[in-house]
Write a protein that holds these residues in place. Structure first.
Motif, PDB file in Angstrom:
ATOM      1  N   UNK A 179       0.954  -0.936  -0.116  1.00  0.00           N
ATOM      2  CA  UNK A 179       0.069  -0.112   0.324  1.00  0.00           C
ATOM      3  C   UNK A 179       0.820   1.263   0.091  1.00  0.00           C
ATOM      4  N   UNK A 180       0.575   2.057  -0.876  1.00  0.00           N
ATOM      5  CA  UNK A 180       1.380   3.529  -0.934  1.00  0.00           C
ATOM      6  C   UNK A 180       2.487   3.311  -2.081  1.00  0.00           C
ATOM      7  N   UNK A 181       2.728   2.325  -2.527  1.00  0.00           N
ATOM      8  CA  UNK A 181       3.839   2.108  -3.600  1.00  0.00           C
ATOM      9  C   UNK A 181       3.098   2.413  -4.824  1.00  0.00           C
ATOM     10  N   UNK A 182       3.585   3.199  -5.790  1.00  0.00           N
ATOM     11  CA  UNK A 182       3.017   3.639  -7.302  1.00  0.00           C
ATOM     12  C   UNK A 182       3.454   2.530  -8.347  1.00  0.00           C
ATOM     13  N   UNK A 183       4.700   2.005  -7.992  1.00  0.00           N
ATOM     14  CA  UNK A 183       5.259   1.095  -9.006  1.00  0.00           C
ATOM     15  C   UNK A 183       4.515  -0.495  -9.142  1.00  0.00           C
ATOM     16  N   UNK A 184       4.014  -0.687 -10.208  1.00  0.00           N
ATOM     17  CA  UNK A 184       3.312  -2.200 -10.289  1.00  0.00           C
ATOM     18  C   UNK A 184       4.289  -3.122  -9.857  1.00  0.00           C
ATOM     19  N   UNK A 185       3.732  -4.414  -9.254  1.00  0.00           N
ATOM     20  CA  UNK A 185       4.377  -5.651  -9.015  1.00  0.00           C
ATOM     21  C   UNK A 185       4.671  -6.300 -10.209  1.00  0.00           C
ATOM     22  N   UNK A 186       5.418  -7.419 -10.181  1.00  0.00           N
ATOM     23  CA  UNK A 186       5.504  -8.326 -11.339  1.00  0.00           C
ATOM     24  C   UNK A 186       4.125  -9.069 -11.488  1.00  0.00           C
ATOM     25  N   UNK A 187       3.827  -8.880 -12.991  1.00  0.00           N
ATOM     26  CA  UNK A 187       2.395  -9.231 -13.544  1.00  0.00           C
ATOM     27  C   UNK A 187       2.357 -10.896 -13.635  1.00  0.00           C
ATOM     28  N   UNK A 188       1.457 -11.495 -13.440  1.00  0.00           N
ATOM     29  CA  UNK A 188       1.224 -12.795 -13.661  1.00  0.00           C
ATOM     30  C   UNK A 188       0.005 -12.986 -14.402  1.00  0.00           C
ATOM     31  N   UNK A 189      -0.010 -13.898 -15.427  1.00  0.00           N
ATOM     32  CA  UNK A 189      -1.170 -14.226 -16.200  1.00  0.00           C
ATOM     33  C   UNK A 189      -2.003 -15.468 -15.758  1.00  0.00           C
ATOM     34  N   UNK A 190      -3.262 -15.562 -15.783  1.00  0.00           N
ATOM     35  CA  UNK A 190      -3.797 -16.930 -15.410  1.00  0.00           C
ATOM     36  C   UNK A 190      -4.728 -17.264 -16.496  1.00  0.00           C
ATOM     37  N   UNK A 191      -4.587 -18.422 -16.896  1.00  0.00           N
ATOM     38  CA  UNK A 191      -5.456 -18.974 -17.974  1.00  0.00           C
ATOM     39  C   UNK A 191      -6.259 -20.069 -17.585  1.00  0.00           C
ATOM     40  N   UNK A 192      -7.398 -20.506 -18.288  1.00  0.00           N
ATOM     41  CA  UNK A 192      -8.176 -21.977 -18.111  1.00  0.00           C
ATOM     42  C   UNK A 192      -9.105 -21.486 -17.166  1.00  0.00           C
ATOM     43  N   UNK A 193      -9.755 -20.326 -17.171  1.00  0.00           N
ATOM     44  CA  UNK A 193     -10.905 -19.776 -16.382  1.00  0.00           C
ATOM     45  C   UNK A 193     -12.180 -19.969 -17.341  1.00  0.00           C
ATOM     46  N   UNK A 194     -12.754 -21.019 -16.996  1.00  0.00           N
ATOM     47  CA  UNK A 194     -14.130 -21.206 -17.501  1.00  0.00           C
ATOM     48  C   UNK A 194     -15.443 -20.823 -16.982  1.00  0.00           C
ATOM     49  N   UNK A 195     -15.391 -19.918 -15.882  1.00  0.00           N
ATOM     50  CA  UNK A 195     -16.657 -19.540 -15.271  1.00  0.00           C
ATOM     51  C   UNK A 195     -16.223 -18.438 -14.651  1.00  0.00           C
ATOM     52  N   UNK A 196     -17.269 -17.623 -14.098  1.00  0.00           N
ATOM     53  CA  UNK A 196     -16.889 -16.425 -13.422  1.00  0.00           C
ATOM     54  C   UNK A 196     -16.266 -16.937 -12.081  1.00  0.00           C
TER      55      UNK A 196
END
Length: 472
Positions: free
Chosen positions: A272-289
């Protein structure tokens, strides 16, 4: 990406490509690629365990996330368009059809085959761009996105890169009361047109994979959100609103189980308070909300745990899969960067040029969208629970509006639809368009009960009879 793919394919020592066989059986071509068992294969074959999570369970998960960290979440959504033919050829596409039964030299990527753009894709792209409050590019173009995958026959995907057809929009979402309620606005970075790849059919023993190119060349719109979501519930509600929107517009059926709407989520955390984004991780295989919500909340917890133990360097930019059975994300492959795709303008397609007259014509044809409909229902004095239920399905909303047009009271109509009619549809597995009751009959029934002509008890008996036999 290529290295991870090659590890899962048996490659002939004297060939540059994986061993692929093209056989004709019963008049249909079947393309087969021999492969070894991979982590992805194992994940796809394992039994799918249904997980029911109550609202209170979701709230408890969110409460466990330390308050000194903030999650940053964005979603890339692929919407398969309901066109009669594919993006660049005349082949039709039908979900569930026999493998390789709807392919031609163009969607197979054979040498010398030239694409011809399906103009309906532009209609749908402009329609969705306007509905998402985007700025339209009156001159855009197509690009080639290069990458290797066995079900990508050309070795590249026709997409849009630096000049997408729509940018800088937003989507307003109403969060359900059980999740805290309120209105949220999520930014839309871009909407662009592209084609789909084929599909790999993995053998149960894991010794080989077959290639089905029916889906190759099917038109898609990719919607990229701004990283404006902060938890799984917000992301799931955003995705549900997109599904609702494309169905209202008629550009897609939005069925996740058929792959007509597919979500890839990007998750990172930061103190909280940091402006820089962290390392992004992508998640696939999502077949429902529900999977979207649970996968995000798990990934947030995983990254927070690594941060709290001083192991944030173990969070790398990668693509992970959601395992429904174990309720966790697992590593799939290292995430590619823009340089890996080697984008360049598609030389076989001309620029897409829109006129103001054309755009205005589509704008004037837009239906009342879900957000506008919800605000109108609110002004009638309906509760947010009523509003969300009625506006969720376009056909239910039309039935509701048609009944009001006959002079019925809005609250009484909402009560009937949300109780007796909804229960009847669920038990009989029918849609609102399949029951026999008409809006005019429901209006007359409500008026008879309200005027004292019949009692409420008799009214329910009359309604049940009408639902089964009226108009038969």
């Amino acid at each position: 990406m290529a290295s991870s793919i090659f590890r899962s394919l048996q490659v002939h020592p004297f060939m540059l490509y994986p061993t692929t066989f093209l056989r004709r059986r019963n008049g249909v071509f079947h393309l087969t690629t021999k492969a070894t068992q991979s982590q992805t294969d194992t994940q796809q074959r394992q039994p799918q365990t249904k997980v029911s999570s109550s609202n209170s369970t979701q709230s408890k998960k969110l409460d466990k996330i330390p308050k000194d960290y903030e999650a940053i979440i964005g979603i890339e959504t692929h919407v398969q368009l309901s066109t009669l033919t594919k993006a660049f050829c005349g082949c039709p596409y039908s979900y569930g059809s026999s493998p390789n039964s709807s392919i031609c030299p163009i969607c197979m990527g054979l040498p010398g085959a030239l694409p011809v753009l399906n103009s309906k894709i532009i209609d749908f792209a402009v329609k969705l761009g306007l509905a998402l409050n985007c700025n339209l590019a009156f001159k855009s173009k197509f690009d080639r996105k290069q990458y290797f995958y066995p079900d990508l026959p050309k070795g590249y995907q026709i997409s849009q890169f630096d000049v997408p057809i729509a940018t800088a929009g937003f989507l307003d979402v109403d969060i359900p009361v059980e999740f805290g309620g309120g209105h949220k606005r999520f930014g839309i970075t871009r909407v662009h047109m592209e084609e789909d790849a084929g599909k790999l059919l993995h053998a149960e023993n894991g010794n080989y994979s077959q290639v089905d190119l029916n889906r190759a060349g099917v038109p898609l719109l990719e919607i990229v959100s701004e990283p404006d979501m902060r938890n799984g519930i917000e992301a799931a509600e955003y995705a549900a609103e997109l599904q609702r929107l494309v169905r209202y517009l008629g550009v897609s059926n939005g069925n996740m189980q058929e792959g007509s709407l597919r979500c890839d989520v990007n998750v990172s955390i930061r103190p909280i308070g940091q402006s820089k984004f962290g390392t992004k991780v992508e998640i696939k295989n999502l077949n429902s909300f529900s999977s979207v919500s649970r996968a995000i909340d798990f990934e947030i917890s995983r990254q927070v745990q690594l941060h709290s133990h001083g192991q944030e360097d173990q969070i790398v930019q990668e693509t992970r899969l959601w395992e429904e059975g174990s309720q966790r994300t697992i590593t799939m492959r290292k995430k590619e960067g823009l340089a890996d795709y080697r984008y360049f303008p598609e030389p076989d397609l001309p620029a897409v040029i829109l006129s103001q007259e054309y755009v205005d014509g589509i704008k004037n044809s837009l239906p009342e969208l879900p957000e506008i409909k919800r605000r109108r229902y609110e002004q009638m004095g309906l509760s947010m629970q009523d509003v969300l239920f009625l506006a969720n399905d376009k056909n239910i909303a039309e039935f509701f509006d048609a009944t009001l047009a006959k002079g019925a009271d809005s609250k009484l109509v909402a009560n009937w639809i949300m109780s007796d009619i909804a229960a009847f549809m669920k038990n009989e597995k029918l849609t609102i368009n399949e029951i026999k009751l008409t809006p005019e009959e429901l209006s007359e029934l409500i008026a008879s009960i309200k005027g004292g002509t019949i009692s409420g008890k008799i009214g329910k008996e009359v309604w049940f009879s009408l639902a089964l036999t009226s108009g038969a």
